[in-house]
Motif scaffolding. Structure first.
Motif, PDB file in Angstrom:
ATOM      1  N   HIS A 166       0.800  -1.218   0.000  1.00 63.52           N
ATOM      2  CA  HIS A 166       0.000   0.000   0.000  1.00 63.52           C
ATOM      3  C   HIS A 166       0.840   1.279   0.000  1.00 63.52           C
ATOM      4  O   HIS A 166       0.310   2.368   0.179  1.00 63.52           O
ATOM      5  N   VAL A 167       2.155   1.163  -0.204  1.00 61.29           N
ATOM      6  CA  VAL A 167       3.017   2.346  -0.190  1.00 61.29           C
ATOM      7  C   VAL A 167       2.780   3.184  -1.435  1.00 61.29           C
ATOM      8  O   VAL A 167       2.932   2.715  -2.565  1.00 61.29           O
ATOM      9  N   ALA A 168       2.396   4.438  -1.230  1.00 58.35           N
ATOM     10  CA  ALA A 168       2.191   5.361  -2.348  1.00 58.35           C
ATOM     11  C   ALA A 168       3.425   6.221  -2.584  1.00 58.35           C
ATOM     12  O   ALA A 168       3.688   6.642  -3.713  1.00 58.35           O
ATOM     13  N   ASP A 169       4.192   6.498  -1.510  1.00 60.12           N
ATOM     14  CA  ASP A 169       5.372   7.345  -1.648  1.00 60.12           C
ATOM     15  C   ASP A 169       6.340   7.008  -0.527  1.00 60.12           C
ATOM     16  O   ASP A 169       5.940   6.545   0.544  1.00 60.12           O
ATOM     17  N   ALA A 170       7.611   7.232  -0.775  1.00 62.12           N
ATOM     18  CA  ALA A 170       8.641   6.977   0.229  1.00 62.12           C
ATOM     19  C   ALA A 170       9.734   8.019   0.099  1.00 62.12           C
ATOM     20  O   ALA A 170      10.180   8.334  -1.010  1.00 62.12           O
ATOM     21  N   VAL A 171      10.154   8.552   1.238  1.00 64.96           N
ATOM     22  CA  VAL A 171      11.202   9.563   1.272  1.00 64.96           C
ATOM     23  C   VAL A 171      12.306   9.078   2.211  1.00 64.96           C
ATOM     24  O   VAL A 171      12.022   8.760   3.375  1.00 64.96           O
ATOM     25  N   PRO A 172      13.547   8.985   1.731  1.00 62.62           N
ATOM     26  CA  PRO A 172      14.628   8.560   2.636  1.00 62.62           C
ATOM     27  C   PRO A 172      14.882   9.608   3.706  1.00 62.62           C
ATOM     28  O   PRO A 172      14.824  10.817   3.443  1.00 62.62           O
ATOM     29  N   LEU A 173      15.162   9.154   4.908  1.00 67.86           N
ATOM     30  CA  LEU A 173      15.460  10.043   6.019  1.00 67.86           C
ATOM     31  C   LEU A 173      16.938   9.941   6.353  1.00 67.86           C
ATOM     32  O   LEU A 173      17.545   8.872   6.260  1.00 67.86           O
ATOM     33  N   SER A 174      17.521  11.038   6.761  1.00 70.50           N
ATOM     34  CA  SER A 174      18.942  11.067   7.083  1.00 70.50           C
ATOM     35  C   SER A 174      19.151  10.723   8.548  1.00 70.50           C
ATOM     36  O   SER A 174      18.212  10.682   9.342  1.00 70.50           O
ATOM     37  N   GLY A 175      20.412  10.476   8.905  1.00 72.99           N
ATOM     38  CA  GLY A 175      20.774  10.283  10.297  1.00 72.99           C
ATOM     39  C   GLY A 175      21.228   8.886  10.633  1.00 72.99           C
ATOM     40  O   GLY A 175      21.988   8.687  11.566  1.00 72.99           O
ATOM     41  N   GLY A 176      20.764   7.885   9.909  1.00 71.82           N
ATOM     42  CA  GLY A 176      21.169   6.520  10.214  1.00 71.82           C
ATOM     43  C   GLY A 176      22.477   6.165   9.538  1.00 71.82           C
ATOM     44  O   GLY A 176      22.654   6.414   8.348  1.00 71.82           O
ATOM     45  N   ALA A 177      23.405   5.566  10.292  1.00 70.17           N
ATOM     46  CA  ALA A 177      24.702   5.204   9.727  1.00 70.17           C
ATOM     47  C   ALA A 177      24.768   3.750   9.288  1.00 70.17           C
ATOM     48  O   ALA A 177      25.625   3.394   8.490  1.00 70.17           O
ATOM     49  N   VAL A 178      23.858   2.921   9.800  1.00 73.48           N
ATOM     50  CA  VAL A 178      23.982   1.495   9.513  1.00 73.48           C
ATOM     51  C   VAL A 178      22.718   0.885   8.915  1.00 73.48           C
ATOM     52  O   VAL A 178      22.747  -0.268   8.483  1.00 73.48           O
ATOM     53  N   ASN A 179      21.608   1.615   8.888  1.00 66.65           N
ATOM     54  CA  ASN A 179      20.357   1.091   8.338  1.00 66.65           C
ATOM     55  C   ASN A 179      19.742   2.092   7.382  1.00 66.65           C
ATOM     56  O   ASN A 179      20.051   3.286   7.411  1.00 66.65           O
ATOM     57  N   ASP A 180      18.842   1.604   6.528  1.00 66.07           N
ATOM     58  CA  ASP A 180      18.049   2.492   5.685  1.00 66.07           C
ATOM     59  C   ASP A 180      16.802   2.909   6.454  1.00 66.07           C
ATOM     60  O   ASP A 180      16.153   2.087   7.116  1.00 66.07           O
ATOM     61  N   VAL A 181      16.465   4.195   6.382  1.00 67.45           N
ATOM     62  CA  VAL A 181      15.285   4.707   7.075  1.00 67.45           C
ATOM     63  C   VAL A 181      14.450   5.491   6.068  1.00 67.45           C
ATOM     64  O   VAL A 181      14.971   6.349   5.350  1.00 67.45           O
ATOM     65  N   TRP A 182      13.140   5.174   6.032  1.00 65.53           N
ATOM     66  CA  TRP A 182      12.231   5.787   5.064  1.00 65.53           C
ATOM     67  C   TRP A 182      10.973   6.289   5.759  1.00 65.53           C
ATOM     68  O   TRP A 182      10.472   5.664   6.695  1.00 65.53           O
ATOM     69  N   ARG A 183      10.469   7.399   5.287  1.00 69.87           N
ATOM     70  CA  ARG A 183       9.137   7.855   5.679  1.00 69.87           C
ATOM     71  C   ARG A 183       8.178   7.388   4.594  1.00 69.87           C
ATOM     72  O   ARG A 183       8.303   7.787   3.428  1.00 69.87           O
ATOM     73  N   LEU A 184       7.246   6.517   4.964  1.00 71.54           N
ATOM     74  CA  LEU A 184       6.315   5.938   4.007  1.00 71.54           C
ATOM     75  C   LEU A 184       4.961   6.611   4.106  1.00 71.54           C
ATOM     76  O   LEU A 184       4.446   6.850   5.202  1.00 71.54           O
ATOM     77  N   THR A 185       4.394   6.923   2.962  1.00 69.91           N
ATOM     78  CA  THR A 185       3.017   7.406   2.887  1.00 69.91           C
ATOM     79  C   THR A 185       2.195   6.351   2.162  1.00 69.91           C
ATOM     80  O   THR A 185       2.561   5.929   1.057  1.00 69.91           O
ATOM     81  N   LEU A 186       1.120   5.913   2.799  1.00 66.65           N
ATOM     82  CA  LEU A 186       0.302   4.859   2.218  1.00 66.65           C
ATOM     83  C   LEU A 186      -0.788   5.432   1.325  1.00 66.65           C
ATOM     84  O   LEU A 186      -0.992   6.642   1.243  1.00 66.65           O
ATOM     85  N   ASP A 187      -1.499   4.545   0.669  1.00 67.70           N
ATOM     86  CA  ASP A 187      -2.567   4.959  -0.234  1.00 67.70           C
ATOM     87  C   ASP A 187      -3.624   5.797   0.477  1.00 67.70           C
ATOM     88  O   ASP A 187      -4.263   6.648  -0.139  1.00 67.70           O
ATOM     89  N   ASP A 188      -3.827   5.539   1.772  1.00 69.21           N
ATOM     90  CA  ASP A 188      -4.850   6.286   2.515  1.00 69.21           C
ATOM     91  C   ASP A 188      -4.277   7.519   3.222  1.00 69.21           C
ATOM     92  O   ASP A 188      -4.927   8.108   4.085  1.00 69.21           O
ATOM     93  N   SER A 189      -3.032   7.898   2.866  1.00 69.12           N
ATOM     94  CA  SER A 189      -2.351   9.099   3.372  1.00 69.12           C
ATOM     95  C   SER A 189      -1.798   8.947   4.790  1.00 69.12           C
ATOM     96  O   SER A 189      -1.229   9.900   5.334  1.00 69.12           O
ATOM     97  N   THR A 190      -1.936   7.793   5.422  1.00 68.74           N
ATOM     98  CA  THR A 190      -1.283   7.602   6.702  1.00 68.74           C
ATOM     99  C   THR A 190       0.225   7.453   6.482  1.00 68.74           C
ATOM    100  O   THR A 190       0.673   7.039   5.408  1.00 68.74           O
ATOM    101  N   THR A 191       0.979   7.809   7.495  1.00 67.64           N
ATOM    102  CA  THR A 191       2.437   7.794   7.360  1.00 67.64           C
ATOM    103  C   THR A 191       3.067   6.935   8.446  1.00 67.64           C
ATOM    104  O   THR A 191       2.543   6.809   9.561  1.00 67.64           O
ATOM    105  N   TYR A 192       4.204   6.337   8.091  1.00 70.50           N
ATOM    106  CA  TYR A 192       4.983   5.520   9.013  1.00 70.50           C
ATOM    107  C   TYR A 192       6.462   5.798   8.754  1.00 70.50           C
ATOM    108  O   TYR A 192       6.833   6.364   7.717  1.00 70.50           O
ATOM    109  N   VAL A 193       7.287   5.355   9.687  1.00 67.59           N
ATOM    110  CA  VAL A 193       8.729   5.314   9.460  1.00 67.59           C
ATOM    111  C   VAL A 193       9.134   3.848   9.412  1.00 67.59           C
ATOM    112  O   VAL A 193       8.772   3.058  10.299  1.00 67.59           O
TER     113      VAL A 193
END
Length: 283
Positions: free
Chosen positions: A15-42
């Protein structure tokens, strides 16, 4: 874009509609996800992370919330490869925010432990954090926060024999260098990047490496890594008074972080220079 997460067993991936990479992590990938219903998660993820890295991080977040009552992200899903959490906001760099963060930090350190360590080893970055139960704080810091890293191959390649000898002298002299103090609940990795905000602008603590340890060792991270405004430390002392000379001890107690950098990346940046400065002053 969705193909990036097909290896992660997250129920939200389809259900991911958009994803934006977030900075700050040195060892993992971190993304802000926006779903089809506009809810957001990290979504914090890695396909080659140690199997217990994310479960232990989730457990650490829960421990901070449950034992100290400080705000941490809600965790919706955790596996060996990812952690799915509520989306939060960037930290506002205002005196009001930093004072609130300081009071929460002092509240954390008001939670006393009976010993030093934790009931399981954890992770600091991608290297194990040794949390072996220890009755003496000086022994705990010497063995599990300094000597623990002196066994790492990249540390031994980055430092000279004289540096290693100086660190050993510091370990032996710790009771003369650091006043005895009780074990308190530690976040374990609190720098500016591990403080964010909720919708109301209140501080939220992320990315812990929890243990029972000295309050000053926890404080050294935020003091030595791009410190917040002075009001942060004044507000902290209004709740938890600090022992005379605490500021002078901050570089010494921050050794763990410089050694961790060397253990992960080798002779990176100015970590070697910082270690040598500490050796020169304290050994």
């Amino acid at each position: 874009m969705k193909d990036r997460w097909q290896s992660l067993p997250s129920s939200v991936v389809p259900h991911v509609a958009d994803a934006v990479p977030l900075s700050g992590g040195a060892v993992n990938d971190v993304w802000r996800l926006t779903l089809d219903d506009s809810t957001t998660y990290v979504l914090k993820g890695s396909t080659d992370a140690p199997a217990d890295l994310f479960p232990l991080e989730a457990a650490g977040l829960a421990a901070l919330q449950e034992r100290a009552g400080i705000r941490t992200p809600r965790v919706f899903e955790v596996s060996a490869h990812h952690l799915l959490m509520e989306a939060l906001r960037p930290r506002p760099d205002t005196e009001t925010f930093w004072e609130a963060a300081s009071r929460a930090f002092a509240k954390l350190h008001a939670v006393r432990g009976e010993r030093f360590g934790w009931d399981t080893d954890g992770w600091l970055g991608l290297l194990p954090q040794e949390n072996t139960w220890t009755d003496d704080g000086h022994e705990f810091f010497a063995e599990h926060r300094i000597r623990r890293y002196l066994r790492e191959p990249k540390v031994r390649r980055a430092l000279e024999p004289a540096d290693l000898a100086g660190l050993e002298r510091i370990c032996e002299r710790l009771p003369q260098l650091v006043p005895a103090a009780p074990s308190v609940l530690n976040h374990g990795d609190l720098w500016r990047g591990n403080l964010v905000a909720d919708a109301a602008g209140e501080p939220v603590f992320i990315d812990p490496a929890v243990c029972w340890a000295w309050a000053e060792s926890d404080l050294s991270m935020i003091y030595c890594c791009d410190p917040p405004p002075e009001r942060f430390f004044r507000a902290y002392e209004e709740i938890t008074p600090l022992t005379d000379g605490w500021q002078d001890r901050m570089p010494l107690l921050h050794l763990r972080e410089h050694l961790s950098v060397l253990a992960h990346f080798g002779a990176y940046g100015d970590a070697v220079a910082h270690v040598r400065d500490v050796v020169r002053v304290f050994s």
